[in-house]
Design a protein around this motif. Structure first.
Motif, PDB file in Angstrom:
ATOM      1  N   ASP A  76      10.121  -0.054 -10.494  1.00 30.55           N
ATOM      2  CA  ASP A  76      11.317  -0.509 -11.189  1.00 30.55           C
ATOM      3  C   ASP A  76      11.145  -1.889 -11.836  1.00 30.55           C
ATOM      4  O   ASP A  76      11.986  -2.307 -12.624  1.00 30.55           O
ATOM      5  N   THR A  77      10.074  -2.590 -11.510  1.00 26.93           N
ATOM      6  CA  THR A  77       9.826  -3.913 -12.088  1.00 26.93           C
ATOM      7  C   THR A  77       9.322  -3.768 -13.517  1.00 26.93           C
ATOM      8  O   THR A  77       8.398  -3.005 -13.777  1.00 26.93           O
TER       9      THR A  77
ATOM     10  N   CYS B 190       0.848  -1.189   0.000  1.00 24.35           N
ATOM     11  CA  CYS B 190       0.000   0.000   0.000  1.00 24.35           C
ATOM     12  C   CYS B 190       0.885   1.241   0.000  1.00 24.35           C
ATOM     13  O   CYS B 190       1.996   1.221   0.524  1.00 24.35           O
ATOM     14  N   PHE B 191       0.357   2.307  -0.590  1.00 20.56           N
ATOM     15  CA  PHE B 191       1.035   3.590  -0.500  1.00 20.56           C
ATOM     16  C   PHE B 191      -0.006   4.681  -0.371  1.00 20.56           C
ATOM     17  O   PHE B 191      -1.186   4.460  -0.641  1.00 20.56           O
ATOM     18  N   ASN B 192       0.418   5.839   0.110  1.00 18.85           N
ATOM     19  CA  ASN B 192      -0.489   6.965   0.288  1.00 18.85           C
ATOM     20  C   ASN B 192       0.260   8.255  -0.047  1.00 18.85           C
ATOM     21  O   ASN B 192       1.455   8.218  -0.353  1.00 18.85           O
TER      22      ASN B 192
ATOM     23  N   ASN C  92       9.176   5.553  -0.543  1.00 19.84           N
ATOM     24  CA  ASN C  92       8.661   4.254  -0.113  1.00 19.84           C
ATOM     25  C   ASN C  92       9.400   3.195  -0.921  1.00 19.84           C
ATOM     26  O   ASN C  92       9.273   3.136  -2.142  1.00 19.84           O
ATOM     27  N   VAL C  93      10.170   2.356  -0.254  1.00 25.60           N
ATOM     28  CA  VAL C  93      11.009   1.364  -0.922  1.00 25.60           C
ATOM     29  C   VAL C  93      10.167   0.358  -1.709  1.00 25.60           C
ATOM     30  O   VAL C  93      10.511  -0.003  -2.835  1.00 25.60           O
TER      31      VAL C  93
END
Length: 174
Positions: A104-105, A82-84, A96-97
């Motif tokens: 990058d995928t 998840c990211f925000n 966020n790593v």
């Protein structure tokens, strides 16, 4: 408040730079890996989202799903990542790593399964290194290589249309 405006302006600037420099990377390779970007505030049915990959015969280890939420607290959904908005710095960079790893995928196909006009979602779609990008209808057509106009909650119609077009483009292993 000033930093929020600066952050938004920086993300928009980075987004426009990515879109203006984007070159179509269309090849005839078969689809073996898939990334899916969703808005967790719109969609909460993980199993229904996973059926898109199943319909295209994507193995579970070749599927990554990332969800965006405006919630600042820990999201209790069963999303992989998840990211925000807090995962973007004031100058529009990602801190966020897991999100950076997703970007990058080099997926064979990226599904942008969201309908709301959210700057961070658009940025992640544009910044992804996926070879072929598919999305729900959006006003700006520069984000995706294939746009399927369906209702967000009608996943079955989206899967059927996606399968049909990918067969025409000879991208499926069937």
């Amino acid at each position: 408040m000033i930093l929020k405006g600066l952050k938004e302006k920086s993300i928009k600037k980075n987004l426009n730079s990515i879109l203006n420099n984007r070159e179509a990377d269309f090849n005839s390779n078969k689809i073996e890996s898939m990334g899916i970007i969703i808005n967790a505030d719109e969609t909460q049915d993980l199993e229904a989202i996973k059926t898109i990959a199943t319909a295209l015969q994507i193995r579970p280890n070749k599927l990554r799903i990332i969800a965006f939420t405006t919630s600042k607290k820990e999201v209790t959904y069963s999303w992989e990542t998840c990211f925000n908005p807090k995962d973007f710095t004031w100058n529009g960079k990602i801190n966020n790593v897991e999100l950076q790893g997703f970007l990058d995928t080099e997926f064979d196909v990226l599904i942008s399964y969201y309908s709301k006009d959210v700057l961070e979602l658009k940025y992640v779609t544009a910044a992804s290194k996926a070879h072929f990008k598919v999305g729900i209808f959006q006003l700006d057509k520069r984000f995706n290589d294939l746009i399927i106009k369906t209702e967000l909650m009608n996943i079955e119609a989206f899967k059927a249309e996606l399968t049909k077009y990918l067969k025409v483009l000879n991208k499926l292993n069937t």
